[in-house]
Design a protein around this motif. Structure first.
Motif, PDB file in Angstrom:
ATOM      1  N   ALA A 192       0.831  -1.204   0.000  1.00 39.17           N
ATOM      2  CA  ALA A 192       0.000   0.000   0.000  1.00 39.17           C
ATOM      3  C   ALA A 192       0.865   1.253   0.000  1.00 39.17           C
ATOM      4  CB  ALA A 192      -0.927  -0.010   1.215  1.00 39.17           C
ATOM      5  N   ALA A 193       1.961   1.245   0.762  1.00 38.66           N
ATOM      6  CA  ALA A 193       2.840   2.407   0.833  1.00 38.66           C
ATOM      7  C   ALA A 193       3.473   2.715  -0.524  1.00 38.66           C
ATOM      8  CB  ALA A 193       3.926   2.174   1.881  1.00 38.66           C
ATOM      9  N   VAL A 194       3.924   1.688  -1.230  1.00 31.95           N
ATOM     10  CA  VAL A 194       4.525   1.895  -2.554  1.00 31.95           C
ATOM     11  C   VAL A 194       3.507   2.500  -3.514  1.00 31.95           C
ATOM     12  CG1 VAL A 194       5.479   0.728  -4.574  1.00 31.95           C
ATOM     13  CG2 VAL A 194       6.276   0.110  -2.294  1.00 31.95           C
ATOM     14  N   LEU A 195       2.292   1.979  -3.499  1.00 31.92           N
ATOM     15  CA  LEU A 195       1.254   2.498  -4.389  1.00 31.92           C
ATOM     16  C   LEU A 195       0.923   3.954  -4.064  1.00 31.92           C
ATOM     17  CD1 LEU A 195      -1.120  -0.609  -4.555  1.00 31.92           C
ATOM     18  CD2 LEU A 195       0.494   0.197  -6.291  1.00 31.92           C
ATOM     19  N   VAL A 196       0.893   4.279  -2.785  1.00 33.17           N
ATOM     20  CA  VAL A 196       0.642   5.667  -2.380  1.00 33.17           C
ATOM     21  C   VAL A 196       1.799   6.566  -2.808  1.00 33.17           C
ATOM     22  CG1 VAL A 196       0.413   7.204  -0.388  1.00 33.17           C
ATOM     23  CG2 VAL A 196      -0.870   5.075  -0.468  1.00 33.17           C
ATOM     24  N   GLY A 197       3.032   6.061  -2.647  1.00 33.44           N
ATOM     25  CA  GLY A 197       4.197   6.836  -3.044  1.00 33.44           C
ATOM     26  C   GLY A 197       4.230   7.138  -4.533  1.00 33.44           C
ATOM     27  N   ILE A 198       3.631   6.268  -5.329  1.00 33.28           N
ATOM     28  CA  ILE A 198       3.563   6.492  -6.776  1.00 33.28           C
ATOM     29  C   ILE A 198       2.427   7.446  -7.132  1.00 33.28           C
ATOM     30  CG2 ILE A 198       3.100   5.398  -9.010  1.00 33.28           C
ATOM     31  CD1 ILE A 198       4.463   2.875  -7.888  1.00 33.28           C
ATOM     32  N   THR A 199       1.242   7.174  -6.610  1.00 34.82           N
ATOM     33  CA  THR A 199       0.049   7.899  -7.053  1.00 34.82           C
ATOM     34  C   THR A 199      -0.033   9.327  -6.528  1.00 34.82           C
ATOM     35  OG1 THR A 199      -1.200   6.916  -5.213  1.00 34.82           O
ATOM     36  CG2 THR A 199      -1.289   5.792  -7.347  1.00 34.82           C
ATOM     37  N   ALA A 200       0.344   9.548  -5.272  1.00 36.50           N
ATOM     38  CA  ALA A 200       0.174  10.888  -4.694  1.00 36.50           C
ATOM     39  C   ALA A 200       0.982  11.954  -5.443  1.00 36.50           C
ATOM     40  CB  ALA A 200       0.523  10.867  -3.206  1.00 36.50           C
ATOM     41  N   PRO A 201       2.300  11.776  -5.665  1.00 39.58           N
ATOM     42  CA  PRO A 201       3.025  12.787  -6.442  1.00 39.58           C
ATOM     43  C   PRO A 201       2.592  12.846  -7.904  1.00 39.58           C
ATOM     44  CG  PRO A 201       4.538  11.423  -5.150  1.00 39.58           C
ATOM     45  CD  PRO A 201       3.209  10.740  -5.131  1.00 39.58           C
ATOM     46  N   ALA A 202       2.152  11.697  -8.454  1.00 40.37           N
ATOM     47  CA  ALA A 202       1.735  11.681  -9.859  1.00 40.37           C
ATOM     48  C   ALA A 202       0.540  12.602 -10.091  1.00 40.37           C
ATOM     49  CB  ALA A 202       1.388  10.251 -10.286  1.00 40.37           C
ATOM     50  N   VAL A 203      -0.356  12.682  -9.139  1.00 40.35           N
ATOM     51  CA  VAL A 203      -1.482  13.612  -9.236  1.00 40.35           C
ATOM     52  C   VAL A 203      -1.071  14.996  -8.753  1.00 40.35           C
ATOM     53  CG1 VAL A 203      -3.794  14.131  -8.373  1.00 40.35           C
ATOM     54  CG2 VAL A 203      -3.186  11.794  -8.982  1.00 40.35           C
ATOM     55  N   GLY A 204      -0.254  15.027  -7.713  1.00 45.78           N
ATOM     56  CA  GLY A 204       0.128  16.299  -7.121  1.00 45.78           C
ATOM     57  C   GLY A 204       0.821  17.243  -8.078  1.00 45.78           C
ATOM     58  N   ILE A 205       1.567  16.715  -9.045  1.00 42.29           N
ATOM     59  CA  ILE A 205       2.288  17.584  -9.970  1.00 42.29           C
ATOM     60  C   ILE A 205       1.319  18.423 -10.800  1.00 42.29           C
ATOM     61  CG2 ILE A 205       2.444  15.881 -11.852  1.00 42.29           C
ATOM     62  CD1 ILE A 205       5.317  16.924 -12.303  1.00 42.29           C
ATOM     63  N   TYR A 206       0.146  17.878 -11.115  1.00 41.61           N
ATOM     64  CA  TYR A 206      -0.848  18.645 -11.860  1.00 41.61           C
ATOM     65  C   TYR A 206      -1.543  19.656 -10.952  1.00 41.61           C
ATOM     66  CZ  TYR A 206      -0.069  14.915 -15.223  1.00 41.61           C
ATOM     67  OH  TYR A 206       0.517  14.028 -16.084  1.00 41.61           O
ATOM     68  N   LEU A 207      -1.772  19.294  -9.700  1.00 33.01           N
ATOM     69  CA  LEU A 207      -2.387  20.231  -8.762  1.00 33.01           C
ATOM     70  C   LEU A 207      -1.462  21.414  -8.498  1.00 33.01           C
ATOM     71  CD1 LEU A 207      -4.035  17.808  -6.161  1.00 33.01           C
ATOM     72  CD2 LEU A 207      -5.024  18.824  -8.221  1.00 33.01           C
ATOM     73  N   VAL A 208      -0.163  21.149  -8.397  1.00 32.81           N
ATOM     74  CA  VAL A 208       0.800  22.236  -8.211  1.00 32.81           C
ATOM     75  C   VAL A 208       0.777  23.159  -9.416  1.00 32.81           C
ATOM     76  CG1 VAL A 208       3.262  22.782  -8.019  1.00 32.81           C
ATOM     77  CG2 VAL A 208       2.277  20.946  -6.637  1.00 32.81           C
ATOM     78  N   GLN A 209       0.700  22.582 -10.617  1.00 28.90           N
ATOM     79  CA  GLN A 209       0.628  23.390 -11.828  1.00 28.90           C
ATOM     80  C   GLN A 209      -0.616  24.267 -11.844  1.00 28.90           C
ATOM     81  OE1 GLN A 209       3.813  23.260 -13.013  1.00 28.90           O
ATOM     82  NE2 GLN A 209       2.903  23.292 -15.033  1.00 28.90           N
ATOM     83  N   ARG A 210      -1.719  23.736 -11.331  1.00 31.91           N
ATOM     84  CA  ARG A 210      -2.988  24.465 -11.325  1.00 31.91           C
ATOM     85  C   ARG A 210      -3.104  25.417 -10.139  1.00 31.91           C
ATOM     86  NH1 ARG A 210      -7.502  21.352 -13.547  1.00 31.91           N
ATOM     87  NH2 ARG A 210      -8.617  21.610 -11.588  1.00 31.91           N
ATOM     88  N   ARG A 211      -2.059  25.457  -9.294  1.00 33.16           N
ATOM     89  CA  ARG A 211      -2.082  26.261  -8.077  1.00 33.16           C
ATOM     90  C   ARG A 211      -3.233  25.858  -7.165  1.00 33.16           C
ATOM     91  NH1 ARG A 211      -0.176  29.313 -12.191  1.00 33.16           N
ATOM     92  NH2 ARG A 211       1.774  30.421 -11.818  1.00 33.16           N
ATOM     93  N   GLN A 212      -3.422  24.542  -7.067  1.00 32.56           N
ATOM     94  CA  GLN A 212      -4.449  23.975  -6.188  1.00 32.56           C
ATOM     95  C   GLN A 212      -3.797  22.965  -5.243  1.00 32.56           C
ATOM     96  OE1 GLN A 212      -7.243  22.427  -9.121  1.00 32.56           O
ATOM     97  NE2 GLN A 212      -8.536  24.229  -8.895  1.00 32.56           N
ATOM     98  N   ALA A 213      -2.703  23.405  -4.636  1.00 33.62           N
ATOM     99  CA  ALA A 213      -1.912  22.501  -3.813  1.00 33.62           C
ATOM    100  C   ALA A 213      -2.698  21.955  -2.621  1.00 33.62           C
ATOM    101  CB  ALA A 213      -0.650  23.214  -3.319  1.00 33.62           C
ATOM    102  N   LEU A 214      -3.684  22.699  -2.144  1.00 33.51           N
ATOM    103  CA  LEU A 214      -4.444  22.270  -0.968  1.00 33.51           C
ATOM    104  C   LEU A 214      -5.742  21.550  -1.326  1.00 33.51           C
ATOM    105  CD1 LEU A 214      -3.960  25.361   1.384  1.00 33.51           C
ATOM    106  CD2 LEU A 214      -2.726  23.187   1.378  1.00 33.51           C
ATOM    107  N   MET A 215      -5.926  21.240  -2.603  1.00 32.69           N
ATOM    108  CA  MET A 215      -7.141  20.548  -3.009  1.00 32.69           C
ATOM    109  C   MET A 215      -7.254  19.181  -2.337  1.00 32.69           C
ATOM    110  SD  MET A 215      -8.482  19.660  -6.854  1.00 32.69           S
ATOM    111  CE  MET A 215     -10.138  19.018  -7.130  1.00 32.69           C
TER     112      MET A 215
END
Length: 307
Positions: free
Chosen positions: A15-38
């Protein structure tokens, strides 16, 4: 490596490995959209889904997924149409999600606020085989979207108007990003918890940006950081008997600080190389700009763009 002898640790590490992959993979788009706290807002809404899962005697993970997806869609609609009242509507959605979770779980047979703790802050020992199956399926969806549609999602995140002119379905892609973020929150809630998942979506990306000048490299480094800190936090929590979610987040912040320090001499070296390539005696108008397309991915703001 004796921790691998225990089934609950095997499940927790997967579960930890899957979270480590998915969270930053989505987060990079949220950072681009300036929605870091979404992610933080979706985590509040997902609490209602966890409470409903206990109340209806169904899987809290799948119920939280359904509710957080609905909440993410509402957040995106509020962003489109909310205008001046949008912030108030979002606040009511977030706090209503928290209140709903507490209310439903207390109405559930034998339920109490203590049942929410493992979902709020993560709990390795309570990750069941059913949870692992759910997390695997949800993580596969996240990876498919974030990697398969990376060019389209980046274009929309970078400049919605330009993306619309080029013919991309901007609103559909925005909704897909919001839904993918909601799914990621439910993937991560058993490891880092609903209240801390936003940090794992944003901080690895910020850390990767200290070293990288292209989108593809930033994406890869952020995912690598995410996997390292989730595994490191999981193993540390086993040996030191400390909360896994807090440990993972603190390791992530430590990685950001370390890379920020290491990036300073790298930036100076790049500046000296640029100065050597363009002597000060040359007129400013004769300076040749960096060639667009250098690198291995589309660029982040302020970074070189590549294929």
């Amino acid at each position: 490596m004796d921790f691998l002898d225990y089934a609950f640790m095997q499940r927790a590490l997967l579960a930890a490995v899957l979270v480590g992959i998915t969270a930053p993979a989505v987060g990079i788009y949220l950072v681009q959209r300036r929605q870091a706290l979404m992610g933080d807002g979706i985590g509040h809404v997902a609490m209602t889904g966890v409470g409903l899962g206990f109340l209806l005697s169904t899987s809290p993970v799948w119920m939280a997924t359904a509710v957080s997806v609905l909440g993410a869609v509402l957040m995106e609609l509020i962003r489109w149409y909310g205008r001046t009242r949008g912030d108030i509507a979002l606040a009511m959605l977030f706090y209503g999600g928290m209140a709903g979770g507490v209310m439903f779980i207390n109405l559930a047979p034998g339920g109490s606020n203590a049942n929410l703790t493992s979902y709020l802050f993560g709990s390795l020992s309570t990750v069941s085989e059913t949870d692992v199956t759910s997390i695997c399926l949800l993580a596969a969806f996240v990876v498919l979207v974030t990697v398969g549609l990376r060019r389209q999602l980046f274009a929309v995140s970078q400049d919605e108007e330009f993306a619309r002119v080029t013919g991309l379905p901007v609103r559909a892609l925005n909704l897909l990003t919001a839904v993918t973020a909601a799914v990621t929150v439910t993937v991560a809630m058993r490891v880092v918890g609903l209240l801390l998942v936003s940090a794992l979506m944003v901080v690895p990306v910020a850390a990767a940006q200290q070293l990288s000048r292209s989108f593809a490299a930033t994406f890869a480094i952020a995912v690598a950081i995410g996997v390292c800190v989730t595994i490191g936090g999981t193993v540390t929590s086993y040996y030191q008997d400390v909360p896994p979610g807090a440990t993972i987040v603190l390791l992530t912040i430590a990685a950001f600080i370390t890379l920020s320090v290491l990036a300073a001499p790298l930036a100076r070296r790049r500046a000296r190389a640029a100065a050597a390539a363009h002597p000060a005696a040359d007129p400013a108008e004769c300076t040749i700009p960096a060639t667009p397309g250098a690198g291995d991915g589309v660029g982040l703001p302020g970074q070189a763009t590549g294929r």
